[in-house]
Design an enzyme around this catalytic site. Structure first.
Site, short mmCIF file in Angstrom:
data_model
loop_
_atom_site.label_atom_id
_atom_site.label_comp_id
_atom_site.label_asym_id
_atom_site.label_seq_id
_atom_site.Cartn_x
_atom_site.Cartn_y
_atom_site.Cartn_z
N TRP A 128 1.11 14.93 1.90
CA TRP A 128 -0.23 14.60 2.42
C TRP A 128 -0.22 13.14 2.90
CZ3 TRP A 128 -4.63 12.52 -0.92
CH2 TRP A 128 -5.82 12.44 -0.17
N ASP A 139 0.06 17.10 -8.23
CA ASP A 139 -1.22 16.96 -7.53
C ASP A 139 -1.78 18.37 -7.33
OD1 ASP A 139 -3.42 16.30 -6.09
OD2 ASP A 139 -2.36 15.32 -4.43
N LYS A 175 -12.46 20.82 -3.13
CA LYS A 175 -12.31 22.08 -2.40
C LYS A 175 -12.86 23.25 -3.21
CE LYS A 175 -9.97 19.11 -0.25
NZ LYS A 175 -9.29 18.54 0.81
C1 LMR Z 1 -7.04 16.81 4.25
O1 LMR Z 1 -5.84 16.74 3.98
O2 LMR Z 1 -7.45 17.08 5.38
C2 LMR Z 1 -8.06 16.60 3.16
O3 LMR Z 1 -7.43 16.44 1.94
C3 LMR Z 1 -9.03 15.54 3.50
C4 LMR Z 1 -8.43 14.16 3.42
O4 LMR Z 1 -9.01 13.32 2.72
O5 LMR Z 1 -7.41 13.89 4.06
#
Ligand code: LMR
Length: 392
Positions: free
Chosen positions: A129, A210, A245
């Site tokens: 992420w 996570d 979520k």
């Molecule tokens: C995403 O990955 O789109 C979500 O987790 C929102 C974010 O804060 O990035």
């Protein structure tokens, strides 16, 4: 002047898409950017169970006085049970601290790790992420990557991943996505979790999971499989979790960091440091979202209703995965999409193709071609598939 040093920064690679989308006047525009669940009408509704809890809270709430750095202790206990299992034999060795969302959990954990071991390195999946690196790195944690997603097979680079993890030394940490990998949607198998647990025990690294999408993959318990397997086998671990979520509480910033210690004393000692870190950054987390989660998880009828709502979101996303693969069939093989889990998959487009989709067709996705499947509906699917077909 003090702030003359600052040059403007580019927009956030994920959150920045929302503004661009809002400003787009094309009536056919499609938003597959930021990871928020959307229903068939393209809305991100307040869950029914959350609405009921809000009404009850409005009636019952007697004070807005401070709660303390650990936040809502009932919420912490209930969330800990949801993650690790209510009858988990490890419960006594686990402590959970409410945080401002999953981001707060990651950041507080990063501060804790640096405090415990300034030289520790955390290994993150390639890719991971986009906000993991800033959240963990700005606390001073050193970051390295392990191979994860294979764009050719659309699955895991399993052998390379295991070979790299086999080199992670004692004292380092390995960040794992508990389920619904963000951004690629390709998850670890049960056998992978076991191998990682064995390596953690053999080599002495600490797993850090996570768990931001519990309930969005295969089910609330199913999605906690990896966390629970590790908890049963390794001496220490961290788990960051989010109610953004699965309770659709995005803007309420409701999450938690759980630490499992080798014994109860060590867990409790570590918990005092978590509280001190929270106090030093934001003092205490916001109360509203955690009060709602507490109310839902502690009332059997409301909890049942919430579980059905999570199931509804999960099943809709899963159905959209099939629908997208079918709609894209004239342009290539996208059958990997229904094999993956959670809100995200990579379409496998180049950065230039993603740009074209945005500029020429008003179809928005992250630059890596990560799509939020929940942004698809019956009305936009034909246009979306046709647009993707045109850039391919
Ligand atoms: C995403 O990955 O789109 C979500 O987790 C929102 C974010 O804060 O990035």
């Amino acid at each position: 002047m003090l702030f003359d040093v600052f040059q403007p920064l580019p927009a956030d690679p994920i959150l920045g898409l929302s503004l661009a989308y809002q400003q787009d006047t094309n009536p056919h525009k499609v938003d597959l950017g930021v990871g928020v669940y959307k229903d068939e009408a393209g809305r991100t509704p307040v869950l029914e169970s959350v609405s009921i809890a809000q009404l009850r809270l409005h009636e019952a709430e007697e004070t807005k006085s401070y709660q303390g750095p650990a936040g809502n202790v009932q919420f912490n206990a209930l969330l800990q049970a949801l993650i690790f299992g209510a009858d988990s034999p490890q419960q006594a060795r686990i402590r959970t601290l409410q945080t401002p969302g999953g981001c707060g959990a990651l950041r507080v954990a990063a501060e804790l790790i640096v405090k415990a071991s300034p030289d520790a390195t955390i290994w993150v999946s390639d890719p991971t992420w986009a906000n993991h690196i800033p959240l963990l790195g700005s606390a001073g944690l050193q970051i390295r990557t392990y191979p994860y997603y294979d764009p050719d097979t659309k699955g895991l680079k399993r052998d390379e991943m295991m070979a790299t993890l086999a080199q992670v030394p004692a004292g380092d940490l390995v960040l794992l996505h508990g389920c619904c990998h963000n951004p690629c949607g390709a998850d670890l198998s049960h056998d992978d979790w076991q191998q990682i647990a064995d390596m953690a025990n053999r080599q002495g690294f600490t797993p850090f999971v996570d768990l931001a999408y519990q309930g969005f993959g295969d089910g609330l318990d199913e999605d906690a499989y990896g966390v629970r397997l590790l908890a049963a086998q390794v001496p220490e671990m961290l788990v960051a979790s989010s109610c953004s979520k699965n309770f659709a509480l995005y803007r309420e910033r409701t999450g938690a960091i759980a630490v499992m210690g080798a014994n109860e004393t060590q867990a409790q000692n570590t918990f005092t440091h978590l509280q001190s870190i929270a106090r030093g950054i934001y003092s205490m987390p916001p109360a509203h979202g955690a009060s709602l989660v507490e109310m839902i998880l502690s009332d059997s009828a409301l909890r049942q209703q919430w579980q059905l709502e999570v199931q509804g979101m999960r099943e809709r996303i899963h159905s959209l995965r099939h629908q997208l693969a079918d709609a894209l069939r004239p342009y290539g093989d996208f059958d990997f999409i229904p094999q993956q889990r959670g809100m995200f998959s990579f379409l496998g487009l180049s950065e230039a193709q993603v740009q074209r989709l945005q500029q020429e067709f008003s179809v928005y996705m992250v630059g890596s071609s990560r799509v939020n499947l929940a942004g698809i509906n019956a009305a936009n699917l034909p246009y979306l598939a046709e647009s993707i077909g045109k850039v391919l």
